[in-house]
Design a protein around this motif. Structure first.
Motif, PDB file in Angstrom:
ATOM      1  N   VAL A  29       0.826  -1.211   0.000  1.00 54.08           N
ATOM      2  CA  VAL A  29       0.000   0.000   0.000  1.00 54.08           C
ATOM      3  C   VAL A  29       0.858   1.258   0.000  1.00 54.08           C
ATOM      4  CG1 VAL A  29      -0.159   0.213   2.509  1.00 54.08           C
ATOM      5  CG2 VAL A  29      -2.032   1.036   1.095  1.00 54.08           C
ATOM      6  N   ILE A  30       2.131   1.149   0.385  1.00 51.53           N
ATOM      7  CA  ILE A  30       3.003   2.328   0.391  1.00 51.53           C
ATOM      8  C   ILE A  30       3.237   2.850  -1.017  1.00 51.53           C
ATOM      9  CG2 ILE A  30       4.171   1.567   2.475  1.00 51.53           C
ATOM     10  CD1 ILE A  30       6.486   0.591   0.787  1.00 51.53           C
ATOM     11  N   TRP A  31       2.879   2.070  -2.057  1.00 51.78           N
ATOM     12  CA  TRP A  31       2.993   2.566  -3.430  1.00 51.78           C
ATOM     13  C   TRP A  31       2.037   3.726  -3.671  1.00 51.78           C
ATOM     14  CZ3 TRP A  31       2.845  -2.606  -6.640  1.00 51.78           C
ATOM     15  CH2 TRP A  31       4.045  -3.285  -6.414  1.00 51.78           C
ATOM     16  N   SER A  32       0.993   3.791  -2.884  1.00 51.24           N
ATOM     17  CA  SER A  32      -0.101   4.695  -3.216  1.00 51.24           C
ATOM     18  C   SER A  32       0.302   6.127  -2.920  1.00 51.24           C
ATOM     19  CB  SER A  32      -1.345   4.326  -2.422  1.00 51.24           C
ATOM     20  OG  SER A  32      -1.656   2.982  -2.671  1.00 51.24           O
ATOM     21  N   GLY A  33       0.354   6.940  -3.942  1.00 49.43           N
ATOM     22  CA  GLY A  33       0.700   8.343  -3.788  1.00 49.43           C
ATOM     23  C   GLY A  33      -0.394   9.267  -4.217  1.00 49.43           C
ATOM     24  N   ILE A  34      -0.999   9.044  -5.376  1.00 46.17           N
ATOM     25  CA  ILE A  34      -2.006   9.925  -5.926  1.00 46.17           C
ATOM     26  C   ILE A  34      -3.311   9.170  -6.029  1.00 46.17           C
ATOM     27  CG2 ILE A  34      -2.631  11.348  -7.920  1.00 46.17           C
ATOM     28  CD1 ILE A  34       0.343  11.512  -8.559  1.00 46.17           C
ATOM     29  N   VAL A  35      -4.387   9.767  -5.537  1.00 44.74           N
ATOM     30  CA  VAL A  35      -5.681   9.103  -5.587  1.00 44.74           C
ATOM     31  C   VAL A  35      -6.172   9.043  -7.019  1.00 44.74           C
ATOM     32  CG1 VAL A  35      -8.078   9.242  -4.865  1.00 44.74           C
ATOM     33  CG2 VAL A  35      -6.266   9.840  -3.257  1.00 44.74           C
ATOM     34  N   GLY A  36      -6.606   7.851  -7.452  1.00 44.74           N
ATOM     35  CA  GLY A  36      -7.157   7.694  -8.786  1.00 44.74           C
ATOM     36  C   GLY A  36      -8.453   6.944  -8.730  1.00 44.74           C
ATOM     37  N   ALA A  37      -8.839   6.340  -9.824  1.00 39.11           N
ATOM     38  CA  ALA A  37     -10.097   5.605  -9.853  1.00 39.11           C
ATOM     39  C   ALA A  37     -10.006   4.469 -10.845  1.00 39.11           C
ATOM     40  CB  ALA A  37     -11.247   6.531 -10.217  1.00 39.11           C
ATOM     41  N   GLN A  38     -10.652   3.365 -10.496  1.00 35.50           N
ATOM     42  CA  GLN A  38     -10.815   2.238 -11.392  1.00 35.50           C
ATOM     43  C   GLN A  38     -12.304   2.002 -11.586  1.00 35.50           C
ATOM     44  OE1 GLN A  38      -8.132  -0.239  -8.802  1.00 35.50           O
ATOM     45  NE2 GLN A  38      -7.548  -1.116 -10.764  1.00 35.50           N
ATOM     46  N   THR A  39     -12.647   1.458 -12.728  1.00 36.38           N
ATOM     47  CA  THR A  39     -14.057   1.195 -13.004  1.00 36.38           C
ATOM     48  C   THR A  39     -14.569   0.029 -12.170  1.00 36.38           C
ATOM     49  OG1 THR A  39     -13.777   2.022 -15.262  1.00 36.38           O
ATOM     50  CG2 THR A  39     -15.712   0.676 -14.816  1.00 36.38           C
ATOM     51  N   ILE A  40     -13.782  -1.050 -12.067  1.00 36.99           N
ATOM     52  CA  ILE A  40     -14.200  -2.241 -11.327  1.00 36.99           C
ATOM     53  C   ILE A  40     -13.821  -2.075  -9.857  1.00 36.99           C
ATOM     54  CG2 ILE A  40     -14.086  -4.745 -11.190  1.00 36.99           C
ATOM     55  CD1 ILE A  40     -15.238  -3.673 -13.811  1.00 36.99           C
ATOM     56  N   GLU A  41     -14.820  -2.113  -8.986  1.00 38.11           N
ATOM     57  CA  GLU A  41     -14.545  -2.002  -7.555  1.00 38.11           C
ATOM     58  C   GLU A  41     -14.228  -3.366  -6.952  1.00 38.11           C
ATOM     59  OE1 GLU A  41     -14.875  -1.867  -3.353  1.00 38.11           O
ATOM     60  OE2 GLU A  41     -16.378  -2.868  -4.570  1.00 38.11           O
ATOM     61  N   SER A  42     -15.006  -4.392  -7.301  1.00 42.01           N
ATOM     62  CA  SER A  42     -14.746  -5.719  -6.746  1.00 42.01           C
ATOM     63  C   SER A  42     -15.486  -6.776  -7.558  1.00 42.01           C
ATOM     64  CB  SER A  42     -15.187  -5.798  -5.272  1.00 42.01           C
ATOM     65  OG  SER A  42     -16.592  -5.658  -5.157  1.00 42.01           O
ATOM     66  N   LEU A  43     -15.032  -8.005  -7.410  1.00 44.39           N
ATOM     67  CA  LEU A  43     -15.683  -9.194  -7.965  1.00 44.39           C
ATOM     68  C   LEU A  43     -15.651 -10.244  -6.864  1.00 44.39           C
ATOM     69  CD1 LEU A  43     -16.839 -10.954 -10.282  1.00 44.39           C
ATOM     70  CD2 LEU A  43     -14.477 -11.504 -10.904  1.00 44.39           C
ATOM     71  N   ARG A  44     -16.831 -10.689  -6.430  1.00 40.40           N
ATOM     72  CA  ARG A  44     -16.878 -11.620  -5.302  1.00 40.40           C
ATOM     73  C   ARG A  44     -18.065 -12.563  -5.453  1.00 40.40           C
ATOM     74  NH1 ARG A  44     -20.865 -10.300  -1.738  1.00 40.40           N
ATOM     75  NH2 ARG A  44     -21.816  -8.231  -1.942  1.00 40.40           N
ATOM     76  N   TRP A  45     -17.972 -13.697  -4.764  1.00 35.44           N
ATOM     77  CA  TRP A  45     -19.085 -14.642  -4.723  1.00 35.44           C
ATOM     78  C   TRP A  45     -20.124 -14.160  -3.733  1.00 35.44           C
ATOM     79  CZ3 TRP A  45     -19.301 -17.774  -8.596  1.00 35.44           C
ATOM     80  CH2 TRP A  45     -18.140 -18.303  -9.168  1.00 35.44           C
ATOM     81  N   VAL A  46     -21.379 -14.307  -4.093  1.00 28.69           N
ATOM     82  CA  VAL A  46     -22.478 -13.943  -3.202  1.00 28.69           C
ATOM     83  C   VAL A  46     -22.821 -15.143  -2.341  1.00 28.69           C
ATOM     84  CG1 VAL A  46     -24.860 -13.123  -3.069  1.00 28.69           C
ATOM     85  CG2 VAL A  46     -23.364 -12.304  -4.900  1.00 28.69           C
ATOM     86  N   GLU A  47     -22.875 -14.951  -1.039  1.00 30.17           N
ATOM     87  CA  GLU A  47     -23.147 -16.054  -0.116  1.00 30.17           C
ATOM     88  C   GLU A  47     -24.647 -16.276   0.034  1.00 30.17           C
ATOM     89  OE1 GLU A  47     -21.214 -15.189   3.534  1.00 30.17           O
ATOM     90  OE2 GLU A  47     -19.197 -15.284   2.700  1.00 30.17           O
ATOM     91  N   GLY A  48     -25.019 -17.518   0.365  1.00 34.89           N
ATOM     92  CA  GLY A  48     -26.396 -17.844   0.676  1.00 34.89           C
ATOM     93  C   GLY A  48     -27.288 -18.044  -0.528  1.00 34.89           C
TER      94      GLY A  48
END
Length: 716
Positions: A29-48
């Protein structure tokens, strides 16, 4: 003459291993210097869920348009449109890559988003670890798309690909099962779809759907001797009829009995008063139970929870049979769907008592504990009062992918001179960048809690620019969920829960249930992707969300307040409403700014299954771009402090300056997609856009209004 060459090299590595590997990833995380944005926030399995469902969450409002292909494959493309996003997402040029590890009964997924800033319709490329049947659809909100895998073993190709479908049952005694392709309204002949040629050897008919209002008809293909035959036809029909289901044609009429008074199977089997059961009677019982189980399972998959409960209760009232175990498991899920957790706990507790060593017992235990139940070991093997605890478990996964982008330009100049033609050639590199995508997560689950750590970052090393490193920290948070109280806390950089709070923020959020159908969320922090960098920005938001309202309706009501130097920068109320039916889904969102007393955004989007195997998608959107907030006035004022500006100008003047930075943007989309052959589909998109004028501000030139722009595109 200009010639440009493009080079793209890729290598990736996925790791699931030591603690050191996980924490080393977190340290990046120390790489992070400038705030940016990505289109994809997350991909996860839905439980239940009853079958694997993967949810793609975006950092923007999106609208699902289509998927291709429609049949089983190890590769799929999902098309969508960005509805509302900040400039960094709209102009993104770096590729997003996310990997999702395989779960039992599911597949591993590799997702790639090839950013195309000028394209109206965006595309996700999905690769699977094996051939599966995918049904993509809009998720339960404006920022999600769900990937359903209703038949995770759809790589069995003897039915769907070789067209070796089972024969139709000929005699009345053999007609036990059928397949309902689609449910339509009575009297709406245009809604009846074209029946594919592969079903030409079957009887096709309509019948009342059995709903209370009796205003709908089922389109049925049949009839079949066994449930297995019907399921084979259902598998073949899913590509064109995603809601296809197997139904039983014979079902006894039995009054449902609550779980509290229904005799457990072991009591029925051992009761001295129970009559002697012959082999013929037992076979008849098994057939009836199988039919009822099929009905209950089909109703449950379509979220017709009361119908499922009725059928499963009837099955469990029968003498012990081969369907009793599965019916006992599913009836708990039906009570959950009806928001009756206490009764679901009773059913799950009975299941764990009767079938403690079954393959499904761990999943039932998980549901049982999530509802607040406590698993107690069998009194025969463990001393009284000893509680069986859940063994704490730690798991983690991650991936690192790197891309190198390189390009050079060659210019040839031809000049006429007295001695002939002079040729000059100029070559230079004008693109050289190394992009690294990092996605790591860890999870620690105990008896009472579930803790997750998530880090997603994109680092771009630009070897041609003076600024060599840019980082787009998309997520870095710790998520703690109390399984008993069902309270969820999240701390760090995260996406807004929903409502009027857009984009990323750094802070803390909390979600908790307040009733059977409602949950409350609160957020506190600082915005991470603002248009203007203003000092001392703070953000608070609350939201009340309801699901399962009026059977298929849900929505939320939210209030957000953002301050800069203690001054109200943005105060808005948001309302969302959504509807998800068998053949239609709809989502609408409204955001109203209380400070400016102006409508910030209004969106209506929906999709539905039309006649002749047609999918229709509609979108209408009207919003301020960018969204209204008082600090936008700093763009044209030449100052960096909102407090200083308000000392020089009146509030109404500052509001007028902020309004001057926001254009009125309107857009509309109408898309038609139709399957025209087993491996072919065609689509037509009609798009309209209109962006209002912007005045000259500082170093920025005035931008005239675009006027109405119409675009028509076709795909095959």
């Amino acid at each position: 003459m200009v010639k440009t060459s493009y080079c793209h090299q890729y290598f990736g590595k996925t790791f699931q291993g030591s603690y050191a590997g996980f924490f080393l990833g977190l340290c990046l995380v120390i790489w992070s210097g400038i705030v940016g944005a990505q289109t994809i926030e997350s991909l996860r399995w839905v439980e239940g869920t009853d079958y694997p469902v993967a949810r793609i969450t975006f950092n923007a409002n999106v609208r699902f348009v289509r998927q291709a292909p429609l049949d089983a494959s190890d590769f799929s493309q999902v098309s969508f449109q960005l509805i509302a996003a900040d400039e960094r997402i709209l102009s993104q040029v770096v590729e997003d890559n996310v990997r999702l590890a395989q779960v039992p009964g599911g597949v591993a997924i590799e997702l790639s988003y090839l950013a195309a800033p000028k394209a109206a319709i965006k595309t996700l490329n999905l690769r699977f670890s094996n051939k599966v049947r995918l049904v993509a659809r809009q998720g339960p909100g404006s920022k999600t798309i769900d990937l359903d895998f209703p038949l995770p073993n759809a790589n069995v190709t003897s039915v769907s690909e070789a067209n070796e479908l089972p024969a139709m049952a000929l005699t009345p005694e053999q007609r036990q099962f059928a397949v309902v392709l689609q449910t339509t309204s009575v009297g709406d002949a245009s809604a009846v779809p074209h029946i594919p040629g592969q079903f030409q050897n079957y009887a096709v008919y309509t019948r009342p759907s059995g709903s209370v209002d009796a205003k709908t008809l089922d389109l049925v293909v049949g009839d079949f001797k066994t449930e297995f035959d019907a399921q084979a036809v259902q598998l073949s029909a899913l590509a064109r009829f995603p809601m296809a289901r197997v139904v039983s044609l014979i079902a006894p009429v039995i009054t449902p009995t609550p779980a509290e008074v229904r005799a457990p199977p072991e009591q029925v089997a051992t009761s001295t008063a129970a009559p002697f059961i012959t082999t013929e009677v037992a076979q008849g019982t098994d057939m009836k139970a199988a039919e009822l189980l099929s009905q209950g399972r089909a109703a449950l998959s379509e979220q017709h929870f009361q119908e499922s409960l009725d059928a499963l209760n009837k099955a469990l009232l029968l003498p012990p049979n081969s369907s009793s175990q599965v019916a006992q498991e599913l009836i708990g899920q039906a009570w959950e769907g009806l928001n009756q957790p206490a009764k679901a706990i009773i059913e799950y507790q009975l299941y764990l008592k009767l079938y403690p060593q079954s393959d499904a017992a761990p999943g039932v235990t998980k549901r049982f504990e999530a509802l607040g139940g406590t698993v107690v070991a069998d009194a025969k093997t463990v001393p009284a009062g000893v509680v069986k605890t859940v063994e704490p478990k730690f798991s983690y996964t991650g991936s690192v992918a790197q891309y190198y982008y390189g390009g050079n330009t060659k210019t040839d100049s031809l000049v006429n001179i007295s001695a002939g033609i002079d040729q000059n050639t100029l070559s230079r590199n004008n693109q050289s960048a190394l992009v690294t995508n990092l996605d790591v997560s860890g999870r620690y689950r105990s008896e009472n809690s579930d803790v997750k750590l998530v880090l997603r970052d994109t680092v771009s090393n630009n070897f041609m620019a003076s600024s060599h490193v840019q980082s787009s920290l998309n997520a870095a948070y710790v998520d703690y969920r109390n399984l008993q109280a069902k309270v969820d806390w999240r701390v760090g950089r995260q996406s807004a829960v929903g409502g009027s709070l857009f984009g990323l923020f750094d802070g803390v959020s909390m979600t908790m249930p307040v009733a059977s159908k409602y949950k409350f969320s609160a957020m506190l922090g600082a915005p991470a992707n603002t248009l203007v960098s203003a000092p001392s920005q703070r953000l608070t938001g609350v939201m009340l969300e309801g699901d399962g309202l009026f059977e298929r309706w849900g929505g939320n009501l939210s209030l957000v307040d953002q301050t800069t130097e203690g001054i109200s920068d943005r105060r808005a109320v948001g309302v969302e409403a959504r509807y998800f039916g068998e053949s239609m889904s709809m989502f609408t969102q409204m955001d109203y700014d209380l400070n400016f007393r102006a409508l910030n955004a209004l969106t209506l989007q929906g999709s539905g299954q039309g006649p002749f195997d047609t999918t229709l998608t509609v979108l209408v959107d009207n919003r301020k771009a960018p969204s209204l907030q008082l600090s936008d006035a700093l763009i044209s004022s030449g100052t960096t402090s909102l407090r200083t500006l308000l000392q020089l100008r009146s509030l109404s003047e500052v509001q007028g300056m902020a309004m001057g930075t926001a254009a009125q943007a309107r857009q509309a989309l109408f898309s038609v997609t139709r399957a025209i052959a087993p491996k072919w589909q065609g689509s037509v998109d009609f798009r309209y856009s209109d962006v209002g004028a912007l005045p000259a501000i500082g170093d920025f030139q005035a931008m005239p209004a675009t006027g109405g722009q119409v675009n028509v595109s076709m795909q095959l």
